[in-house]
Design a protein around this motif. Structure first.
Motif, mmCIF file in Angstrom:
data_model
loop_
_atom_site.group_PDB
_atom_site.id
_atom_site.type_symbol
_atom_site.label_atom_id
_atom_site.label_comp_id
_atom_site.label_asym_id
_atom_site.label_seq_id
_atom_site.Cartn_x
_atom_site.Cartn_y
_atom_site.Cartn_z
ATOM 1 N N PHE A 139 -11.155 -4.661 -6.973
ATOM 2 C CA PHE A 139 -9.923 -3.912 -7.297
ATOM 3 C C PHE A 139 -9.638 -3.823 -8.802
ATOM 4 O O PHE A 139 -8.583 -3.373 -9.195
ATOM 5 C CB PHE A 139 -8.686 -4.543 -6.620
ATOM 6 N N ASN B 62 -17.412 -10.970 1.722
ATOM 7 C CA ASN B 62 -15.953 -11.061 1.793
ATOM 8 C C ASN B 62 -15.320 -10.133 0.767
ATOM 9 O O ASN B 62 -14.198 -9.675 0.952
ATOM 10 C CB ASN B 62 -15.488 -12.484 1.505
ATOM 11 N N LEU B 63 -16.026 -9.923 -0.351
ATOM 12 C CA LEU B 63 -15.479 -9.113 -1.443
ATOM 13 C C LEU B 63 -16.526 -8.100 -1.885
ATOM 14 O O LEU B 63 -17.728 -8.398 -1.861
ATOM 15 C CB LEU B 63 -15.117 -10.017 -2.625
ATOM 16 N N HIS C 85 0.834 -1.210 0.000
ATOM 17 C CA HIS C 85 0.000 0.000 0.000
ATOM 18 C C HIS C 85 0.865 1.256 0.000
ATOM 19 O O HIS C 85 0.513 2.264 -0.590
ATOM 20 C CB HIS C 85 -0.892 0.027 1.243
ATOM 21 N N ILE D 258 -4.882 -6.537 -5.471
ATOM 22 C CA ILE D 258 -5.089 -5.084 -5.424
ATOM 23 C C ILE D 258 -4.291 -4.357 -6.499
ATOM 24 O O ILE D 258 -4.857 -3.651 -7.332
ATOM 25 C CB ILE D 258 -4.703 -4.548 -4.029
ATOM 26 N N TYR D 259 -2.971 -4.528 -6.489
ATOM 27 C CA TYR D 259 -2.137 -3.747 -7.411
ATOM 28 C C TYR D 259 -1.588 -4.568 -8.567
ATOM 29 O O TYR D 259 -1.242 -4.016 -9.605
ATOM 30 C CB TYR D 259 -0.980 -3.100 -6.643
ATOM 31 N N GLU E 68 -14.173 0.092 4.694
ATOM 32 C CA GLU E 68 -14.084 -1.367 4.731
ATOM 33 C C GLU E 68 -14.342 -1.956 3.336
ATOM 34 O O GLU E 68 -13.626 -2.836 2.876
ATOM 35 C CB GLU E 68 -15.110 -1.928 5.720
ATOM 36 N N GLU F 100 -11.500 -1.381 0.993
ATOM 37 C CA GLU F 100 -10.340 -2.235 1.279
ATOM 38 C C GLU F 100 -10.632 -3.703 0.985
ATOM 39 O O GLU F 100 -9.765 -4.554 1.121
ATOM 40 C CB GLU F 100 -9.886 -2.047 2.731
ATOM 41 N N LYS F 101 -11.877 -3.988 0.612
ATOM 42 C CA LYS F 101 -12.204 -5.344 0.178
ATOM 43 C C LYS F 101 -12.569 -5.352 -1.302
ATOM 44 O O LYS F 101 -13.235 -6.276 -1.758
ATOM 45 C CB LYS F 101 -13.359 -5.904 1.002
ATOM 46 N N GLY F 102 -12.191 -4.300 -2.032
ATOM 47 C CA GLY F 102 -12.312 -4.379 -3.477
ATOM 48 C C GLY F 102 -13.097 -3.294 -4.181
ATOM 49 O O GLY F 102 -12.924 -3.086 -5.374
#
Lengths: 391, 344
Positions: free
Chosen positions: B240, B231-232, B41, B56-57, B324, B327-329
């Motif tokens: 992401f 979860n996503l 991050h 994520i990246y 939240e 950060e989960k997509g």
């Protein structure tokens, strides 16, 4: 002669035939009878066995403890997805382990939950109550742990031994009281060790290892092994210079040594887990607790010749393992090995207890029902209970 | 004899080919020494000898392509009826047995309209006749329930369509103007929605809207471990995705996003745009914007139209400000390029 060989062949054959059927039975269930195994849906399971906090990174050691291979595909910290890596790779056969590396700027003493997600979307997590740097293995830390070990193990036992002159002077009845007190102390220590082992097993060990059964199996093995070895030692003692009470005292010292090793593990591990307050309680508590162990050795040695050197050696045998315990607990924490050590210690103590009770029984005209013995036993357990509350 | 010689030649040739491929393939050579890198991050580069777990990246692709979905509108097969009205014919097939990779490495049983989550974006003009041949190839009963105005018999609630080839024709006049969700309405409803049986239905005003770079974003989530918590999260299914595949837009060009929130379990979801504010038309039913803001909160199936333009080129984040979820997509990037046509 020929008759003899054929009958021997028959014996071997009759021993082998059941094995053939065992093989047939097993191959049936994997072959034509495999439908029996296909009932139900197997669910994957992993255990996060250890979480390590290092500079800017959290590492989770993961073991596949389920019935089938799994693939690790995602990692999170506090339920927030993080870029991560898994080494050597994410595909885990049964019982295989991998390390998940999560770069993360974590904060000291904050709680964290570490989550691992598998390819079918199942998420497993482990909560760490307080993050702390992993203790690095260097001479400073090793020395610090050694000092803790000496403080907890060696010094209290030596202090306990100082009661030797007192116990030596008292009458036979009072002596029996002290012997019974020792037995009471030991019984408590054994129960305490089992309790501790079960707790660690429930909290940190995957169910697949059958922690509780493992504990009792190891206790039984340790008890039987030491019972056999102790018996040999006692029999040989008649031939050598060791008198019987010295032999018993030696066994007690070894048993207590194993127990103190377990205490050292607990202290080292709690330093490793970062619970500072808990650790200082453990140190003070164990130190107080362990002076009573010195009394146990002293009372056995009080009959017979005064042997300062031997007394000192027994004190070391009982106390020094605590140092090794803190090292292993602090530098190489593993719930599995701690449970094994605690169980060995408990088995050793049971063995000592049996020998000791037998000795008291013989000394006391083949009976244990005697006011001084019963009261000694009760007081012994009670003292341990009181000191254990301090921990 | 000649045959056997040529056969053996062939064997030797193919063997050497196989050996060559094995030895020259980079995987074989670098299998032991290869070290991969990924980004944290904070931008730090981390090296590993193992496998990277980074949705994520790290640029990654899965079966469903959110880029293709983003600007895809299905106008149907067009015909005109005797009254001169436009008829738009669609075929939508429901399935419930697909296992799809919904994030790199994570496989989930999706229930789909026309094979994807979300289903196709159906687009019509107010007053058009929308006619949908619905075929249920799933194993369970399914329907299509459109939000909007239509007769009771076309509501997709009391007319469950049986699985394994069951059929139904939904026919109604498109309206009102706006952006609406459609979804399966068979009980247990939550189960049918969270598995992916939903999509977007856009009704354009007769006079049309101003020309714009238009896109659809369905905000959705997946509860992959069935604990009634997602979860996503994502805009358009893949977590992401628009972070590692930024959406390319131009400066001084009107951007119009049709946003529909289909997240279950969590009572709210939201959309926050960086470096800009947008005009917001709740449900898209009014042609005058109700808000000028950079942050809109949605409850279940709440939706609307956003319009904005960027003055400056560069990378701009957009994400749920319920962090939240981001950060989960549910996070992405607009990559704003200089407009090739200059100022418009």
């Amino acid at each position: 002669m020929e008759n003899n060989t054929t009958s021997r062949k028959k014996i071997i054959l009759s021993g082998l035939i059941p094995f053939v059927f065992v093989i047939l039975m097993v191959s049936f269930i994997f072959g034509p009878g495999s439908e029996m195994l296909e009932l139900g849906v197997p669910l994957p399971e992993i255990s996060i066995e250890k979480v390590i906090f290092i500079d800017s990174e959290i590492q989770a050691v993961v073991r596949n403890t389920g019935p089938m291979p799994v693939t690790i595909v995602m990692a999170d910290v506090n339920d927030r997805i993080q870029p991560a890596a898994v080494e050597p790779d994410g595909y885990l056969q049964r019982f295989e382990t991998a390390t998940v590396r999560i770069p993360y700027e974590w904060n000291v003493s904050e709680p964290y939950s570490i989550g691992i997600t598998l390819d079918d979307g199942l998420r497993f997590e482990k909560i760490i109550e307080s993050a702390t740097y992993e203790i690095s293995f260097n001479t400073d830390n090793a020395l610090l742990f050694a000092i803790i070990g000496i403080y907890v193990g060696v010094i209290p036992v030596m202090i306990g031994l100082l009661w030797y002159p007192f116990i030596k002077k008292i009458k036979k009845q009072s002596f029996h009281f002290f012997l019974a007190l020792t037995a009471g102390l030991l019984l408590f220590l054994a129960i305490d060790a089992i309790d501790e082992a079960i707790e660690i097993s429930n909290e940190n060990l995957s169910q697949i290892f059958n922690g509780n059964l493992l504990i009792f199996t190891v206790i039984a093995l340790s008890f039987l092994g030491l019972y056999y070895a102790g018996d040999k030692l006692a029999k040989n003692s008649t031939k050598t210079t060791l008198s019987r009470n010295v032999a018993v005292a030696l066994m007690i010292s070894i048993g207590i040594g194993l127990h103190n090793f377990g205490e050292g593990l607990a202290i080292g591990a709690s330093v490793g887990l970062g619970s500072i307050a808990f650790t200082s309680f453990l140190i003070v508590g164990f130190a107080l607790h362990n002076t009573t162990e010195g009394i146990a050795i002293a009372s056995l040695m009080s009959r017979g010749k005064m042997m300062i050197g031997m007394l000192f050696c027994l004190g070391l045998i009982a106390g020094v393992p605590a140092i090794f315990g803190t090292w292993i607990g602090g530098f190489q924490y593993s719930p599995f090995s701690i449970i094994i050590f605690l169980a060995i210690g408990a088995g050793a103590i049971f063995q000592v207890l049996v020998v000791l009770l037998k000795w008291i029984y013989d000394e006391n005209q083949k009976t244990l029902s005697n006011a001084s013995i019963i009261s000694g036993f009760i007081v012994g357990i009670f003292i341990m209970y009181i000191t254990s509350i301090v921990i | 004899m000649i045959l056997s010689r040529s056969t053996s030649m062939l064997v030797i040739l193919s063997l050497s080919l196989i050996m060559g491929v094995i030895f020259l393939s980079p995987n074989f050579l670098e299998a032991q020494t290869e070290r991969k890198v990924f980004q944290t991050h904070s931008g730090a580069i981390i090296e590993t000898s193992g496998q990277i777990l980074d949705p994520i990246y790290s640029v990654s692709e899965v079966e469903f392509d959110p880029d293709e979905f983003l600007r895809n509108f299905e106008y149907g097969k067009i015909s005109v009826n005797s009254e001169g009205k436009t008829i738009r014919d669609y075929t939508i097939i429901a399935e419930d047995n697909k296992i799809q990779e919904i994030s790199p490495g994570i496989f989930y049983n999706v229930w789909t309209f026309n094979g994807t989550v979300p289903g196709p974006t159906i687009r019509a003009t107010e007053g058009d006749i929308v006619r949908i041949q619905f075929i249920n190839n799933g194993s369970k009963e399914h329907t299509i329930h459109f939000h909007g105005t239509h007769p009771a018999g076309m509501d997709g609630v009391f007319e469950p369509v049986g699985g394994n080839g069951g059929k139904f024709v939904y026919e109604f006049e498109a309206g009102p103007v706006g952006v609406h969700p459609y979804h399966c309405h068979v009980m247990p409803l939550e189960e049918h929605i969270i598995h992916g049986l939903y999509g977007v239905f856009i009704v354009d005003p007769k006079e049309g809207r101003e020309k714009a770079d238009e896109m659809v974003m369905v905000l959705n989530g997946f509860d992959t471990d069935f604990d009634t918590e997602n979860n996503l999260y994502a805009a358009n299914t893949i977590p992401f995705y628009y972070q590692h595949h930024p959406i390319q837009i131009n400066t001084n060009e009107l951007i119009r996003i049709y946003v529909v929130n289909m997240v279950e379990f969590d009572p709210i979801n939201n959309f926050h745009l960086h470096g800009n504010l947008f005009k917001y038309y709740p449900t898209g039913t009014d042609l005058v914007p109700s808000f000028f803001t950079d942050m809109i909160t949605f409850s279940q199936t709440e939706r609307g139209i956003m319009e904005f333009e960027y003055d400056f080129p560069g990378k701009y984040l957009f994400h749920a400000h319920k962090v939240e979820f981001s950060e989960k997509g549910w996070v992405g990037v607009f990559l704003v390029n200089d407009n090739p046509n200059g100022e418009e």
